[in-house]
Motif scaffolding. Structure first.
Motif: not given
Length: 414
Positions: A123, A308, A311, A340
């Motif tokens: 991330s 998510y 990412m 995350i």
């Protein structure tokens, strides 16, 4: 005649999901799937219904996913095809009733035996935040970060199932005068992640991004607990060790990668072209981003909602990176995505970010201020993703409660 899906499916646990878990019930441990609030013994269902080839039937009758991971996609895909057909068949409700038990009557064991474990740092928002806090006088991101998925080898022996209590770790902690002291971590934290578990490959196999779905079996919730004070003192120059190795929690249910096809999205725009082995565009079967929505609860109160889809690096890229140097891939090898976090404060996946290292304490609903984890507190993570046919795919829960540090052994007794 009624299908099992019509009778039992609920939001998150319908025919689009059919995740796997190692379940304990009435003195037995068995591999199971879930349909609504019904946990289905796969071996018992195969015996009752039939129609499953011998290798897949044998794998379904074991206590966990190990045999499926060893068999690879030639075993796990026929099992999923058969399972989907079985629960959607016109007369399947009775068979599922006979092979199932209510979800609130079961416990959970590790869904697979962890082999090697790699933890990534995928991330950009999280890596930037940590860089600013840990290295305020340097660039937040090191020069390598946007050219490869940064990661380190973790400790697979302390990967545990959701519900396992987490004992506060001890180690050397930095102090203002530069001389560390030893004791229980005072900056105990979470890392809200997704984990991925793989099948094996012959030694020396370089798995490409396009080939990754042949090796990544599924995804699960993952909390890589972190002692930030211990980590901060030890991590230069070789990376985390005691600050991370004490415990990592795996969620209750492993969702097959195929169940996430409808959740695939574009990744954030990348600043630099990636090396050819990391290319994940249309030529490599992309996009490989995943639209997974997480929740982090502290003692029942939701304190963060990580996404998510932010990412920078994808799961297929992480697997390709693991193997490009000739590194082995064994059944049960797993990797974590890294924390995350997103651009907004309420999407940060760790308490060090939510409280900005303690400088901006998180204020809970009752008015108390939260910085790092205290003994007795419980952290529970949940996640959902879009599934086929407009359904929702749920990952269940990943939970742990903090226990006090164990007394330090007297040096003369050691």
């Amino acid at each position: 005649m009624t299908t099992a899906v019509e009778k039992y499916a609920t939001e998150g646990f319908g025919a689009a999901n059919l995740p796997y878990a190692s379940v304990t019930h009435d003195g037995r441990t068995f591999l199971a799937t879930r349909l609504g609030d019904r946990v289905i013994d796969l071996g018992a269902l195969a015996d009752r219904v039939g129609g499953l080839d011998a290798e897949a039937a044998a794998a379904a009758s074991t206590p966990n996913l190990d045999a499926l991971l060893a068999g690879g996609p030639s075993v796990w895909r026929p099992l999923r095809t058969w399972l989907t057909a079985t629960v959607t068949a016109a007369d399947s409700a009775d068979a599922v009733a006979d092979a199932g038990v209510p979800v609130d009557e079961v416990g959970y064991a590790m869904p697979f035996t962890p082999a090697d474990y790699v933890d990534y740092y995928a991330s950009e928002d999280h890596a930037t935040n940590i860089g600013k806090m840990f290295r305020p006088d340097e660039a937040a991101l090191k020069p390598n970060w946007k050219h490869l998925p940064v990661g380190y080898h973790g400790r697979s022996g302390t990967v545990v199932i959701s519900g396992t209590d987490i004992v506060r770790p001890k180690g050397l902690r930095p102090t203002a005068d530069g001389i560390p002291d030893f004791g229980p971590s005072t900056r105990l934290d979470i890392e809200a992640e997704m984990g991925f578990v793989c099948s094996g490959a012959p030694t020396g196999t370089e798995v490409s991004v396009a080939e990754a779905p042949e090796y990544i079996f599924g995804a699960f919730l993952f909390n890589d607990w972190s002692a930030r004070d211990i980590q901060n003192f030890e991590y230069v120059p070789l990376g985390p060790n005691l600050g991370k190795s004490f415990a990592s929690s795996v969620g209750t249910w492993v969702v097959p990668l195929e169940a996430l096809d409808a959740a695939r999205v574009e990744t954030p725009q990348r600043e630099f072209p990636v090396a050819s082995y990391l290319e994940d565009g249309p030529s490599a079967g992309g996009p490989w981003g995943l639209d997974i929505h997480l929740e982090v609860d502290l003692n029942g109160e939701t304190v963060s909602r990580p996404e998510y889809r932010y990412m920078y690096w994808t799961a297929p890229q992480m697997l390709a990176h693991m193997t490009v140097n000739g590194g082995s891939l064994r059944p049960g090898d797993m990797f974590g995505s890294g924390t995350i976090s997103g651009p907004e404060k309420n999407t940060r996946g760790s308490f060090i970010e939510l409280s900005w290292g303690g400088k901006e304490p998180l204020v809970l609903a009752d008015g108390t201020e939260m910085v790092f984890l205290q003994d007795g507190q419980n952290v529970t993570m949940r996640a959902t993703a879009p599934g086929a046919n407009g359904e929702t795919v749920s990952f269940g829960e990943c939970s742990g409660t903090i226990l006090p540090a164990r007394p330090t052994r007297d040096a003369q007794e050691a």
